[in-house]
Design a protein around this motif. Structure first.
Motif, PDB file in Angstrom:
ATOM      1  N   ALA A   1      -1.979  -1.460   8.620  1.00 39.87           N
ATOM      2  CA  ALA A   1      -2.316  -0.151   8.644  1.00 39.87           C
ATOM      3  C   ALA A   1      -1.602   0.726   9.549  1.00 39.87           C
ATOM      4  CB  ALA A   1      -4.041   0.063   8.868  1.00 39.87           C
TER       5      ALA A   1
ATOM      6  N   THR B   1       5.908   0.443   2.575  1.00 36.03           N
ATOM      7  CA  THR B   1       5.366  -0.289   3.457  1.00 36.03           C
ATOM      8  C   THR B   1       3.735  -0.530   3.106  1.00 36.03           C
ATOM      9  OG1 THR B   1       5.173   1.957   4.784  1.00 36.03           O
ATOM     10  CG2 THR B   1       6.751   0.523   5.416  1.00 36.03           C
ATOM     11  N   THR B   2       3.109   0.803   2.625  1.00 36.54           N
ATOM     12  CA  THR B   2       2.057   0.499   1.887  1.00 36.54           C
ATOM     13  C   THR B   2       1.533  -0.589   1.124  1.00 36.54           C
ATOM     14  OG1 THR B   2       1.438   2.883   2.464  1.00 36.54           O
ATOM     15  CG2 THR B   2       0.144   1.647   1.008  1.00 36.54           C
TER      16      THR B   2
ATOM     17  N   SER C   1      -1.022   2.797  -2.017  1.00 38.64           N
ATOM     18  CA  SER C   1      -2.524   2.292  -2.000  1.00 38.64           C
ATOM     19  C   SER C   1      -2.928   2.051  -3.366  1.00 38.64           C
ATOM     20  CB  SER C   1      -3.339   3.074  -1.149  1.00 38.64           C
ATOM     21  OG  SER C   1      -3.123   3.283   0.278  1.00 38.64           O
TER      22      SER C   1
ATOM     23  N   VAL D   1       2.174   0.762   8.573  1.00 40.91           N
ATOM     24  CA  VAL D   1       2.386   1.970   8.023  1.00 40.91           C
ATOM     25  C   VAL D   1       2.208   3.397   8.684  1.00 40.91           C
ATOM     26  CG1 VAL D   1       1.362   3.316   5.819  1.00 40.91           C
ATOM     27  CG2 VAL D   1       1.419   0.657   5.853  1.00 40.91           C
TER      28      VAL D   1
ATOM     29  N   ILE E   1       1.409   7.089   1.097  1.00 46.73           N
ATOM     30  CA  ILE E   1       0.177   6.301   1.539  1.00 46.73           C
ATOM     31  C   ILE E   1      -0.646   6.291   0.296  1.00 46.73           C
ATOM     32  CG2 ILE E   1      -1.683   5.913   2.967  1.00 46.73           C
ATOM     33  CD1 ILE E   1       0.408   6.947   5.119  1.00 46.73           C
TER      34      ILE E   1
ATOM     35  N   ALA F   1       6.848   5.506   3.456  1.00 49.62           N
ATOM     36  CA  ALA F   1       5.182   5.331   3.522  1.00 49.62           C
ATOM     37  C   ALA F   1       4.853   4.472   2.155  1.00 49.62           C
ATOM     38  CB  ALA F   1       4.680   6.660   3.302  1.00 49.62           C
TER      39      ALA F   1
ATOM     40  N   SER G   1       5.397   5.744   9.000  1.00 55.01           N
ATOM     41  CA  SER G   1       5.234   7.335   8.477  1.00 55.01           C
ATOM     42  C   SER G   1       5.332   8.223   9.431  1.00 55.01           C
ATOM     43  CB  SER G   1       3.641   7.210   7.722  1.00 55.01           C
ATOM     44  OG  SER G   1       3.595   6.336   6.847  1.00 55.01           O
TER      45      SER G   1
ATOM     46  N   GLY H   1       0.286  -4.110   2.686  1.00 61.41           N
ATOM     47  CA  GLY H   1      -0.758  -4.227   2.422  1.00 61.41           C
ATOM     48  C   GLY H   1      -0.876  -5.800   1.540  1.00 61.41           C
TER      49      GLY H   1
END
Length: 331
Positions: free
Chosen positions: A180, A156-157, A209, A183, A205, A153, A187, A161
């Motif tokens: 989004a 990939t975020t 972020s 992700v 996440i 998670a 997840s 992103g």
């Protein structure tokens, strides 16, 4: 990006970091640090359907470090050639953020040291699949190591992103929506196959972020700063891993080395172009193979750091090296 835009990302990073800290505190206090199959709202798997589990196991590979690393390398090596990014700095930003994200995963996992759901290290491969794929499928359905936050998670975020922020493909809104969705699917796959609790992926996440916002704020169009961020986070991850009971340091040191080597190479070379497809293959295939060898071999920490620093540096310097010493049609 203008100064105001960078400042907004700084505020986003700070706000999400506070939310993550509060969330992690709630996990520690309200749910508890003692391993329990009920951590994370009591959800350790959402289905027993074999086809769904196999599909989710395949989907979860989109968040594996090997896949994210390949994507980041390709964006850097062929970005301008394919009009994917505006400049080599954009591709280098994605690469640097990827290294930093992997180190952040190691740092947080070794700070919290929460266990995975019961049975996360075991999987039954459906009998209707060919025996030749038994081992590969089994590897997609299990997870080992610490659970919180989810590395898939978080990774990939950060990477999706960074791609949404940097690429020139489609509209900005569609890029962020695609990121989004990616992700969310990765997840979800981690929870469905039973290797993470819901709180693990939510934490991933949030943490991802925060790191992405910090990377944009610190190093927008200045990838050297993001390589520096990754080096600092990597050093912190090594420190956290060394705390008793000490974990395995070499796997953590590889991302520290990659950030360090990538930063040094960017400072010395600062590539002004990317590679065409042939040049990317000339560099990418052997470099990728060496990454795999370094990842799976049992090597000491100094050797791993030196090897990955060399690999990170070679990746960043590749366009310049091929331009100077490679075949005339490789660039």
């Amino acid at each position: 990006m203008n100064v105001d835009g960078r400042e907004r990302w700084g505020w986003v990073a700070a706000l999400v970091a506070v939310v993550f800290a509060a969330f992690a505190a709630w996990v520690s206090v309200s749910v508890g640090v003692v391993p329990s199959p009920s951590r994370g709202f009591g959800v350790s798997g959402l289905t027993s359907s074999e086809p769904v589990l196999v599909a989710m196991g395949a989907l979860t590979q989109l968040g594996d470090p090997w896949f994210l690393l390949v994507v980041a390398m390709l964006v850097f090596l062929v970005g301008v050639e394919r009009s994917v990014v505006e400049s080599p700095a954009g591709g280098a930003f994605v690469l640097a953020a990827t290294f930093a994200g992997f180190s952040f995963v190691d740092l947080l996992k070794h700070l919290f040291r929460y266990s995975r759901p019961a049975g996360a290290t075991e999987a039954t491969v459906p009998t209707w699949l060919p025996p030749v794929v038994d081992g590969a499928v089994r590897n997609t359905l299990v997870g080992d190591g610490f659970a919180f936050p989810s590395g898939h998670a978080l990774g990939t975020t950060v990477v999706f992103g960074a791609l949404a922020y940097t690429l020139n493909v489609g509209s900005e809104r569609r890029r962020w929506a695609a990121a989004a969705l990616g992700v969310a699917l990765v997840s979800l796959s981690r929870v469905v196959i039973g290797v993470h609790f819901v709180v693990d992926v939510v934490g991933g996440i949030l943490a991802g972020s925060a790191l992405l916002g910090a990377a944009i704020w610190i190093g927008d169009h200045r990838p050297l700063r993001v390589f520096g961020l990754g080096t600092a986070v990597g050093a912190a991850a090594l420190g956290a891993t060394a705390l008793p009971p000490a974990g395995a340091l070499p796997p953590v040191g590889q991302w520290f080395g990659a950030s360090l080597g990538g930063g040094v190479a960017w400072y010395l070379v600062r590539p002004s172009r990317e590679l065409a497809s042939k040049g990317a293959l000339i560099v990418g295939l052997p470099t990728g193979a060496l990454w795999v060898v370094t990842y799976f071999l049992t090597l000491s920490l100094p050797i791993v750091v030196a090897a990955t620093a060399l690999l990170g540096g070679l990746t960043v310097a590749a366009p310049t090296l091929v331009d100077r010493f490679g075949p005339a049609d490789a660039g």
